[in-house]
Enzyme design. Structure first.
Site, PDB file in Angstrom:
ATOM      1  N   TYR A  97       0.826  -1.213   0.000  1.00 50.46           N
ATOM      2  CA  TYR A  97       0.000   0.000   0.000  1.00 50.46           C
ATOM      3  C   TYR A  97       0.864   1.269   0.000  1.00 50.46           C
ATOM      4  O   TYR A  97       0.349   2.375  -0.175  1.00 50.46           O
ATOM      5  CB  TYR A  97      -0.974   0.037   1.202  1.00 50.46           C
ATOM      6  CG  TYR A  97      -1.910  -1.136   1.279  1.00 50.46           C
ATOM      7  CD1 TYR A  97      -2.111  -1.968   0.170  1.00 50.46           C
ATOM      8  CD2 TYR A  97      -2.595  -1.450   2.446  1.00 50.46           C
ATOM      9  CE1 TYR A  97      -2.949  -3.076   0.252  1.00 50.46           C
ATOM     10  CE2 TYR A  97      -3.439  -2.538   2.519  1.00 50.46           C
ATOM     11  CZ  TYR A  97      -3.604  -3.353   1.424  1.00 50.46           C
ATOM     12  OH  TYR A  97      -4.445  -4.437   1.499  1.00 50.46           O
ATOM     13  N   HIS A 113       1.162 -11.737   1.507  1.00 49.00           N
ATOM     14  CA  HIS A 113       0.056 -11.041   0.829  1.00 49.00           C
ATOM     15  C   HIS A 113      -0.625 -11.885  -0.252  1.00 49.00           C
ATOM     16  O   HIS A 113      -1.847 -11.855  -0.406  1.00 49.00           O
ATOM     17  CB  HIS A 113       0.578  -9.729   0.245  1.00 49.00           C
ATOM     18  CG  HIS A 113      -0.473  -8.690   0.060  1.00 49.00           C
ATOM     19  ND1 HIS A 113      -0.213  -7.357   0.171  1.00 49.00           N
ATOM     20  CD2 HIS A 113      -1.800  -8.779  -0.228  1.00 49.00           C
ATOM     21  CE1 HIS A 113      -1.336  -6.673  -0.032  1.00 49.00           C
ATOM     22  NE2 HIS A 113      -2.306  -7.517  -0.283  1.00 49.00           N
TER      23      HIS A 113
HETATM   24  N1  LIG Z   1      -5.371  -9.026   1.057  1.00 50.29           N
HETATM   25  C1  LIG Z   1      -5.674  -8.476  -0.082  1.00 50.29           C
HETATM   26  O1  LIG Z   1      -5.260  -8.915  -1.166  1.00 50.29           O
HETATM   27  C2  LIG Z   1      -6.553  -7.266  -0.104  1.00 50.29           C
HETATM   28  C3  LIG Z   1      -7.139  -6.831  -1.307  1.00 50.29           C
HETATM   29  C4  LIG Z   1      -7.969  -5.709  -1.279  1.00 50.29           C
HETATM   30  C5  LIG Z   1      -8.204  -5.050  -0.065  1.00 50.29           C
HETATM   31  N2  LIG Z   1      -7.596  -5.486   1.088  1.00 50.29           N
HETATM   32  C6  LIG Z   1      -7.845  -4.803   2.391  1.00 50.29           C
HETATM   33  O2  LIG Z   1      -9.222  -4.826   2.653  1.00 50.29           O
HETATM   34  C7  LIG Z   1      -9.692  -3.490   2.916  1.00 50.29           C
HETATM   35  C8  LIG Z   1     -11.136  -3.355   2.473  1.00 50.29           C
HETATM   36  O3  LIG Z   1     -11.299  -3.659   1.119  1.00 50.29           O
HETATM   37  P1  LIG Z   1     -11.599  -2.549   0.019  1.00 50.29           P
HETATM   38  O4  LIG Z   1     -11.110  -1.257   0.497  1.00 50.29           O
HETATM   39  O5  LIG Z   1     -11.088  -3.075  -1.263  1.00 50.29           O
HETATM   40  O6  LIG Z   1     -13.157  -2.582  -0.157  1.00 50.29           O
HETATM   41  P2  LIG Z   1     -14.441  -2.419   0.798  1.00 50.29           P
HETATM   42  O7  LIG Z   1     -14.070  -2.099   2.190  1.00 50.29           O
HETATM   43  O8  LIG Z   1     -15.280  -3.614   0.564  1.00 50.29           O
HETATM   44  O9  LIG Z   1     -15.198  -1.224   0.111  1.00 50.29           O
HETATM   45  C9  LIG Z   1     -14.806   0.091   0.198  1.00 50.29           C
HETATM   46  C10 LIG Z   1     -15.932   0.924  -0.388  1.00 50.29           C
HETATM   47  O10 LIG Z   1     -17.128   0.716   0.363  1.00 50.29           O
HETATM   48  C11 LIG Z   1     -17.703   1.977   0.693  1.00 50.29           C
HETATM   49  N3  LIG Z   1     -18.303   1.854   2.035  1.00 50.29           N
HETATM   50  C12 LIG Z   1     -17.690   1.537   3.186  1.00 50.29           C
HETATM   51  N4  LIG Z   1     -18.573   1.518   4.207  1.00 50.29           N
HETATM   52  C13 LIG Z   1     -19.782   1.859   3.691  1.00 50.29           C
HETATM   53  C14 LIG Z   1     -21.074   2.016   4.253  1.00 50.29           C
HETATM   54  N5  LIG Z   1     -21.323   1.816   5.559  1.00 50.29           N
HETATM   55  N6  LIG Z   1     -22.086   2.357   3.414  1.00 50.29           N
HETATM   56  C15 LIG Z   1     -21.860   2.554   2.101  1.00 50.29           C
HETATM   57  N7  LIG Z   1     -20.654   2.404   1.510  1.00 50.29           N
HETATM   58  C16 LIG Z   1     -19.611   2.070   2.303  1.00 50.29           C
HETATM   59  C17 LIG Z   1     -16.559   2.970   0.686  1.00 50.29           C
HETATM   60  O11 LIG Z   1     -17.019   4.236   0.291  1.00 50.29           O
HETATM   61  P3  LIG Z   1     -16.866   5.522   1.281  1.00 50.29           P
HETATM   62  O12 LIG Z   1     -15.399   5.783   1.368  1.00 50.29           O
HETATM   63  O13 LIG Z   1     -17.626   6.579   0.573  1.00 50.29           O
HETATM   64  O14 LIG Z   1     -17.477   5.140   2.586  1.00 50.29           O
HETATM   65  C18 LIG Z   1     -15.626   2.384  -0.368  1.00 50.29           C
HETATM   66  O15 LIG Z   1     -15.963   2.890  -1.629  1.00 50.29           O
HETATM   67  C19 LIG Z   1      -8.695  -2.620   2.130  1.00 50.29           C
HETATM   68  O16 LIG Z   1      -8.705  -1.290   2.532  1.00 50.29           O
HETATM   69  C20 LIG Z   1      -7.403  -3.348   2.413  1.00 50.29           C
HETATM   70  O17 LIG Z   1      -6.888  -2.985   3.682  1.00 50.29           O
HETATM   71  C21 LIG Z   1      -6.799  -6.582   1.080  1.00 50.29           C
END
Ligand SMILES: NC(=O)c1ccc[n+]([C@@H]2O[C@H](COP(=O)([O-])OP(=O)(O)OC[C@H]3O[C@@H](n4cnc5c(N)ncnc54)[C@H](OP(=O)(O)O)[C@@H]3O)[C@@H](O)[C@H]2O)c1
Length: 268
Positions: A57, A118
């Protein structure tokens, strides 16, 4: 905050915050780094204690600085980071040690709560060497728990052949688009806790049903979605740049979904 006890006795908060776009221009994964993360400050104020980072990141140092500048005691925090499956970090044991040392420095701490590989490492020798270094730091108390991310059954089997320490978690995509039910059943059998990345991903028709279910509890569809995962033993790390959504994503512990709700969600 509620916790799940991992297979080595360590307690991990059941809700954490992702950080992959934190501190970046336009909230883009590849955006240039800024000098502050108001969203992380906000998350800590609201009560988030589990922070999901990764070397990939490119913001570990900034996240570490914001954590250090907060008034949250280190022992309250649960810091996760991840070593990329790239040559730079896994070509030798020394390279992996250097990666972990650098993460410890970035987070201004002498231990990490959880370190993950990862992505799967194709080369068996590299996988073994990487895991052996993880075990070395685990045994030295510099890592409180170790685990993997994006591993499937065959990769978990491979690890089993030489692992002295079993992975505590497997962080994988789990949402209504990628339900991953088969892998979840395997993780349960193996005593490995699933952590859901990308938990908020849905399709439009699913949102309508989730919103409808939420009405009965005064909750949003997003809260129903997270509650569904938590109720089946999945840790969630939703990421939000919006304080209201951050607060909503923690406000999950004053209602229970009925069996009929769960059935409806599972049929989506
Ligand atoms: N291990 C891996 O390979 C891997 C891959 C991808 C991600 N990750 C980790 O997982 C974390 C989460 O995944 P992600 O960021 O990809 O996706 P996510 O958390 O599923 O989705 C993020 C999106 O959801 C929206 N959101 C969040 N809470 C909400 C709510 N209560 N109501 C409506 N919309 C909402 C956010 O918009 P707003 O900002 O407008 O709220 C944002 O656009 C990442 O930040 C990272 O740390 C790990």
């Amino acid at each position: 905050m509620e916790y799940i006890t991992l297979n080595n006795g360590v307690k991990m908060p059941i809700v954490g915050t992702g950080t992959n776009t934190y501190g970046k221009e336009n909230n883009e994964f590849k955006g240039a780094l800024k000098n502050e993360i108001p969203e992380l400050v906000s998350a800590l104020e609201l009560g988030y204690r589990s922070i999901d980072g990764a070397i990939m990141y490119n913001n570990e140092e900034l996240v570490g600085r914001v954590l250090a500048e907060s008034n949250v005691p280190r022992e309250e925090l649960f810091i996760t980071t991840k070593v990329p499956a790239n040559e730079e970090y896994i070509s030798s044991k020394e390279a992996t040690r250097a990666a972990i040392d650098s993460s410890l420095k970035n987070f201004q701490t002498d231990y990490l709560d959880l370190l993950l590989i990862h992505f799967p490492i194709e080369d068996k020798e590299q996988l073994k060497n990487t895991w052996k270094v993880f075990e070395e730091y685990y045994e030295a108390g510099k890592l409180k728990a170790i685990g993997v991310s994006n591993f499937g059954k065959s990769q978990l089997d491979e690890l089993k052949e030489f692992a002295k320490v079993k992975p505590a978690v497997n962080q994988i995509q789990i949402n209504l688009k990628e339900k991953n039910n088969e892998l979840l059943a395997l993780l349960e059998e193996e005593g490995i806790t699933p952590v859901a990345w990308g938990p908020m991903k849905t399709e439009a028709h699913q949102n309508e049903v989730l919103d409808e279910i939420g009405k009965a509890y005064g909750k949003t569809g997003a809260q129903v979605l997270l509650k569904y995962q938590i109720a089946r033993g999945v840790i969630v790390i939703p990421k939000s740049h919006n304080r209201e959504n951050q607060a909503a994503n923690l406000d999950l512990f004053d209602f229970e979904l009925t069996a009929a709700d769960v059935e409806k969600i599972e049929s989506l």
